[in-house]
Design a protein around this motif. Structure first.
Motif, PDB file in Angstrom:
ATOM      1  N   ILE A  17     -14.910  -6.368  -1.587  1.00  0.00           N
ATOM      2  CA  ILE A  17     -13.351  -6.363  -1.900  1.00  0.00           C
ATOM      3  C   ILE A  17     -13.227  -6.237  -3.439  1.00  0.00           C
ATOM      4  N   ARG A  18     -13.847  -7.092  -3.997  1.00  0.00           N
ATOM      5  CA  ARG A  18     -13.614  -6.899  -5.557  1.00  0.00           C
ATOM      6  C   ARG A  18     -14.151  -5.396  -6.155  1.00  0.00           C
ATOM      7  N   LEU A  19     -15.368  -5.030  -5.281  1.00  0.00           N
ATOM      8  CA  LEU A  19     -15.748  -3.649  -5.874  1.00  0.00           C
ATOM      9  C   LEU A  19     -14.668  -2.675  -5.400  1.00  0.00           C
ATOM     10  N   ALA A  20     -14.379  -2.721  -4.274  1.00  0.00           N
ATOM     11  CA  ALA A  20     -13.172  -1.719  -3.815  1.00  0.00           C
ATOM     12  C   ALA A  20     -11.831  -1.606  -4.440  1.00  0.00           C
ATOM     13  N   ASN A  21     -11.549  -2.778  -4.951  1.00  0.00           N
ATOM     14  CA  ASN A  21     -10.382  -2.848  -5.497  1.00  0.00           C
ATOM     15  C   ASN A  21     -10.608  -2.320  -6.965  1.00  0.00           C
ATOM     16  N   ARG A  22     -11.658  -2.693  -7.627  1.00  0.00           N
ATOM     17  CA  ARG A  22     -11.943  -2.064  -9.007  1.00  0.00           C
ATOM     18  C   ARG A  22     -11.947  -0.690  -8.861  1.00  0.00           C
ATOM     19  N   TYR A  28      -7.439   5.627  -9.358  1.00  0.00           N
ATOM     20  CA  TYR A  28      -6.051   5.798 -10.340  1.00  0.00           C
ATOM     21  C   TYR A  28      -5.974   6.063 -11.526  1.00  0.00           C
ATOM     22  N   ALA A  29      -7.116   5.686 -12.421  1.00  0.00           N
ATOM     23  CA  ALA A  29      -7.070   5.991 -13.879  1.00  0.00           C
ATOM     24  C   ALA A  29      -7.549   7.738 -13.943  1.00  0.00           C
ATOM     25  N   ASN A  30      -8.235   8.037 -12.628  1.00  0.00           N
ATOM     26  CA  ASN A  30      -8.512   9.513 -12.857  1.00  0.00           C
ATOM     27  C   ASN A  30      -7.703  10.410 -12.423  1.00  0.00           C
ATOM     28  N   VAL A  31      -6.614   9.852 -12.158  1.00  0.00           N
ATOM     29  CA  VAL A  31      -5.256  10.861 -11.685  1.00  0.00           C
ATOM     30  C   VAL A  31      -4.869  11.887 -12.981  1.00  0.00           C
ATOM     31  N   LYS A  32      -4.858  13.013 -12.512  1.00  0.00           N
ATOM     32  CA  LYS A  32      -4.417  14.079 -13.667  1.00  0.00           C
ATOM     33  C   LYS A  32      -2.891  14.176 -13.832  1.00  0.00           C
ATOM     34  N   LYS A  33      -2.229  14.015 -12.832  1.00  0.00           N
ATOM     35  CA  LYS A  33      -0.720  14.394 -12.648  1.00  0.00           C
ATOM     36  C   LYS A  33      -0.229  13.102 -11.793  1.00  0.00           C
ATOM     37  N   LEU A  41       3.240   6.348  -3.015  1.00  0.00           N
ATOM     38  CA  LEU A  41       2.013   6.384  -2.032  1.00  0.00           C
ATOM     39  C   LEU A  41       0.915   5.491  -2.632  1.00  0.00           C
ATOM     40  N   MET A  42       0.513   5.285  -3.893  1.00  0.00           N
ATOM     41  CA  MET A  42      -0.383   4.273  -4.240  1.00  0.00           C
ATOM     42  C   MET A  42      -0.231   3.053  -3.889  1.00  0.00           C
ATOM     43  N   GLN A  43       1.135   2.678  -3.967  1.00  0.00           N
ATOM     44  CA  GLN A  43       1.556   1.307  -3.324  1.00  0.00           C
ATOM     45  C   GLN A  43       1.558   0.915  -2.021  1.00  0.00           C
ATOM     46  N   LEU A  44       1.723   2.132  -1.257  1.00  0.00           N
ATOM     47  CA  LEU A  44       1.757   2.135   0.161  1.00  0.00           C
ATOM     48  C   LEU A  44       0.271   1.935   0.843  1.00  0.00           C
ATOM     49  N   ASP A  45      -0.339   3.018   0.049  1.00  0.00           N
ATOM     50  CA  ASP A  45      -2.122   3.159   0.542  1.00  0.00           C
ATOM     51  C   ASP A  45      -2.561   1.516   0.362  1.00  0.00           C
ATOM     52  N   PHE A  46      -2.342   0.811  -0.816  1.00  0.00           N
ATOM     53  CA  PHE A  46      -2.979  -0.291  -1.063  1.00  0.00           C
ATOM     54  C   PHE A  46      -2.575  -1.406  -0.059  1.00  0.00           C
ATOM     55  N   GLN A  47      -1.197  -1.222   0.057  1.00  0.00           N
ATOM     56  CA  GLN A  47      -0.563  -2.284   1.167  1.00  0.00           C
ATOM     57  C   GLN A  47      -1.438  -2.276   2.390  1.00  0.00           C
ATOM     58  N   GLN A  48      -1.586  -0.781   2.939  1.00  0.00           N
ATOM     59  CA  GLN A  48      -2.456  -0.529   4.335  1.00  0.00           C
ATOM     60  C   GLN A  48      -3.705  -1.184   4.121  1.00  0.00           C
ATOM     61  N   PHE A  49      -4.333  -0.893   3.001  1.00  0.00           N
ATOM     62  CA  PHE A  49      -5.821  -1.469   2.630  1.00  0.00           C
ATOM     63  C   PHE A  49      -5.785  -2.890   2.899  1.00  0.00           C
ATOM     64  N   GLU A  66      -4.243  -8.782  -7.573  1.00  0.00           N
ATOM     65  CA  GLU A  66      -3.363  -8.543  -8.636  1.00  0.00           C
ATOM     66  C   GLU A  66      -3.816  -7.521  -9.699  1.00  0.00           C
ATOM     67  N   PHE A  67      -5.130  -7.332  -9.799  1.00  0.00           N
ATOM     68  CA  PHE A  67      -5.540  -6.499 -10.747  1.00  0.00           C
ATOM     69  C   PHE A  67      -5.196  -5.038 -10.325  1.00  0.00           C
ATOM     70  N   VAL A  68      -5.038  -4.632  -8.977  1.00  0.00           N
ATOM     71  CA  VAL A  68      -4.681  -3.551  -8.385  1.00  0.00           C
ATOM     72  C   VAL A  68      -3.282  -3.521  -8.675  1.00  0.00           C
ATOM     73  N   GLU A  69      -2.532  -4.204  -8.084  1.00  0.00           N
ATOM     74  CA  GLU A  69      -0.935  -4.345  -8.054  1.00  0.00           C
ATOM     75  C   GLU A  69      -0.417  -4.015  -9.434  1.00  0.00           C
ATOM     76  N   THR A  70      -1.083  -4.684 -10.416  1.00  0.00           N
ATOM     77  CA  THR A  70      -0.460  -4.815 -11.951  1.00  0.00           C
ATOM     78  C   THR A  70      -0.586  -3.402 -12.401  1.00  0.00           C
ATOM     79  N   TYR A  71      -1.873  -2.758 -12.063  1.00  0.00           N
ATOM     80  CA  TYR A  71      -1.863  -1.456 -12.416  1.00  0.00           C
ATOM     81  C   TYR A  71      -1.298  -0.510 -12.013  1.00  0.00           C
ATOM     82  N   ILE A  72      -0.781  -0.544 -10.787  1.00  0.00           N
ATOM     83  CA  ILE A  72      -0.007   0.336 -10.081  1.00  0.00           C
ATOM     84  C   ILE A  72       1.600   0.075 -10.822  1.00  0.00           C
TER      85      ILE A  72
END
Length: 129
Positions: A17-22, A28-33, A41-49, A66-72
């Motif tokens: 789980i930790r690896l998946a979240n990281r 998300y850090a590789n997104v170009k736009k 959608l990032m938030q929705l996808d993470f909630q589904q996950f 929290e690491f993922v949620e804070t970044y989003i």
């Protein structure tokens, strides 16, 4: 078949789980736009996950949630808030922080303000070198 004891299973799940979240944050850090809809959608996808994960395992709290949620949520920050956020969140890599500045605020702030934020990121990175 070999049965895995519950404590060992929990440790394996925790690491996965930790690896998946990281990996999500790195993705998300590789997104170009990114549009406002994309951020939602990032938030929705993470909630589904998280919902699927909670059905698969009894591990609570979810590691690095929290690491993922804070970044989003950082995608929604203003220029002034972003500077404070950058200084407070040293757990993210230089690349991840730089992407937030360039992608999130890049279209909303002028070049001078962006350079100021990138300099703040560079200042944080200096002690590591």
């Amino acid at each position: 078949r070999v049965r895995i004891p519950l404590p060992v299973s929990n440790i394996l799940w925790e690491h996965c789980i930790r690896l998946a979240n990281r990996t999500l944050v790195e993705g998300y850090a590789n997104v170009k736009k990114c549009s406002n809809e994309g951020r939602a959608l990032m938030q929705l996808d993470f909630q589904q996950f998280l919902m699927k994960l909670e059905k698969l395992t009894d591990i609570r709290p979810i590691p690095d949630k929290e690491f993922v949620e804070t970044y989003i949520k950082a995608y929604y920050l203003t220029e002034n808030d972003m500077e404070c956020w950058i200084k407070e969140h040293r757990e993210y890599s230089t690349k991840q922080l730089t992407n937030l500045v360039n992608i999130c605020l890049g279209t909303y702030i002028n070049k001078k303000a962006r350079q100021k934020l990138l300099a703040a990121i560079d200042d944080i990175d200096r002690p590591k070198r």
